[in-house]
Design a protein around this motif. Sequence first.
Motif, short mmCIF file in Angstrom:
data_model
loop_
_atom_site.label_atom_id
_atom_site.label_comp_id
_atom_site.label_asym_id
_atom_site.label_seq_id
_atom_site.Cartn_x
_atom_site.Cartn_y
_atom_site.Cartn_z
N SER A 269 -23.02 14.10 -15.32
CA SER A 269 -21.61 14.50 -15.28
C SER A 269 -21.45 15.98 -14.92
N ASP B 239 -18.42 5.64 -15.85
CA ASP B 239 -17.23 6.15 -15.17
C ASP B 239 -17.13 7.65 -15.43
N TRP B 240 -16.66 8.39 -14.44
CA TRP B 240 -16.60 9.86 -14.55
C TRP B 240 -15.21 10.34 -14.19
N GLN B 241 -14.75 11.36 -14.91
CA GLN B 241 -13.42 11.90 -14.63
C GLN B 241 -13.43 13.42 -14.73
N LYS C 144 -7.61 14.81 -12.72
CA LYS C 144 -7.00 13.53 -12.36
C LYS C 144 -7.89 12.68 -11.45
N THR C 145 -9.08 13.19 -11.15
CA THR C 145 -10.00 12.47 -10.26
C THR C 145 -10.94 11.59 -11.08
N CYS C 146 -11.03 10.32 -10.70
CA CYS C 146 -11.91 9.38 -11.41
C CYS C 146 -12.84 8.69 -10.42
N TYR C 147 -14.13 8.59 -10.78
CA TYR C 147 -15.10 7.80 -10.02
C TYR C 147 -15.60 6.70 -10.95
N ALA C 148 -15.42 5.45 -10.53
CA ALA C 148 -15.83 4.32 -11.37
C ALA C 148 -17.22 3.82 -10.98
#
Length: 436
Positions: A266, A241-243, A246-250
Amino acid sequence: MNYEEALDYIANLTKFGINPGLERIEELLRRLGNPHQQGMRFIHVTGTNGKGSTSVFTANILRAAGYKTALFSSPHIRSYQERMQINGVPITKEMVASLITEVAPILDQMIAEGFPSPTEFEVCTALALTYFAREQVDMVVMEVGLGGLHDSTNVIDSEIAVITNVAMDHMDYLGNTIAEIATEKAGIIKEHTKVVLGDLLPEALDICVATAREKQTAIYHLGEQLAFREKQSDLRGQIFDWQMGKTCYADVFIPLIGKHQFKNASLAMAVGFLLGVSEDAIRQGLAAAKWPCRLEIVWEPSEEEKRPMVIIDGAHNCHGMQALAQALKDLGIAKVHAVLGMLADKEREAALGYLLPFCKEAVITKAPVARAGNWQYLGDICKNHGVPYELEEDIFTACEKAVRETKPDEILLVAGSLYMAAVARAYFLPDDDLGE
């Protein structure tokens, strides 16, 4: 000149060695019409380790986003053409020959006028920039050759500068402390360029942050504005998971193995995000990434063919060997047979100290460059660690010996100098020309 003659001409420039400074490359580019100032957008990547993987991830992301994307990287694995790619396609032999034929008289004229001769890498940089400009690429991902501040790639003005990490390497040129080396690498930070920083030691981070503030740049640091969470790792790939903010990609997938690739991916994702690349394109670019000789599985195990799994990794310094050893541990690989070859100007004893506890036995071989020096010394290091070893100067023969001694249910690891790894790769994958 044909392709072979052109490469011989380039090879003859190695006599000028590594000669830090931008005066020669700037003069050469001026005579070539300053191709780097003709509308291309640049991402500049440096770091002791990981800059190659990060550059490949970044170029893939930009390509997936629809940009005509160039990648400049070094060293090459099999073919000089690999150093200059557009949308994943290496430059042709004909174009290499044509560009070098064009540049040769310009170099001769420079020397006749009293300018010092540009080095091989400086000429390579100029060729790449000229090629990319003429092909009208949109984005160029440029991997630094050595350091940053005085590296020939530092003629560019980048939109984003990436510093993956800072560790002890190339001390003869970059300095004898982390702070000195960090100062060189921070040299790629320009006025108002966004800066993406990897996992840096405190003394390196302080210098990079101070330089960024001096240049009035925005900083995105892994561990602060940027984070990831590991979810799955095996020999088929990795998920995390990457953040960023406030943006997160699971559940992001990368095919490159080794947990250090989470960090590299990343950083590349941060570059894509800052450029406004869509989530779909970021995921697509990462999933398509390939990077030879970086924990690359070149042979799958086969009981029928009596052959083991073979992994190749160009871990050529302490930081790289530490990452390799950690990857073996994370993957649950307790023992491997090994083919090892390192350059004499590396901290060989310290570097192999990380890897040898995983080695059942080793075949020591010679990297095919003058810097191999006393290549047999690796045998003494093996002996000190209680690892049985053989010496075999020829890389193909070393691989042959190691394969015979490794059972199909065991793993053979080829590690060390990228120069050695490239030749070994040709033994295991003779039909994969990588652009030749």
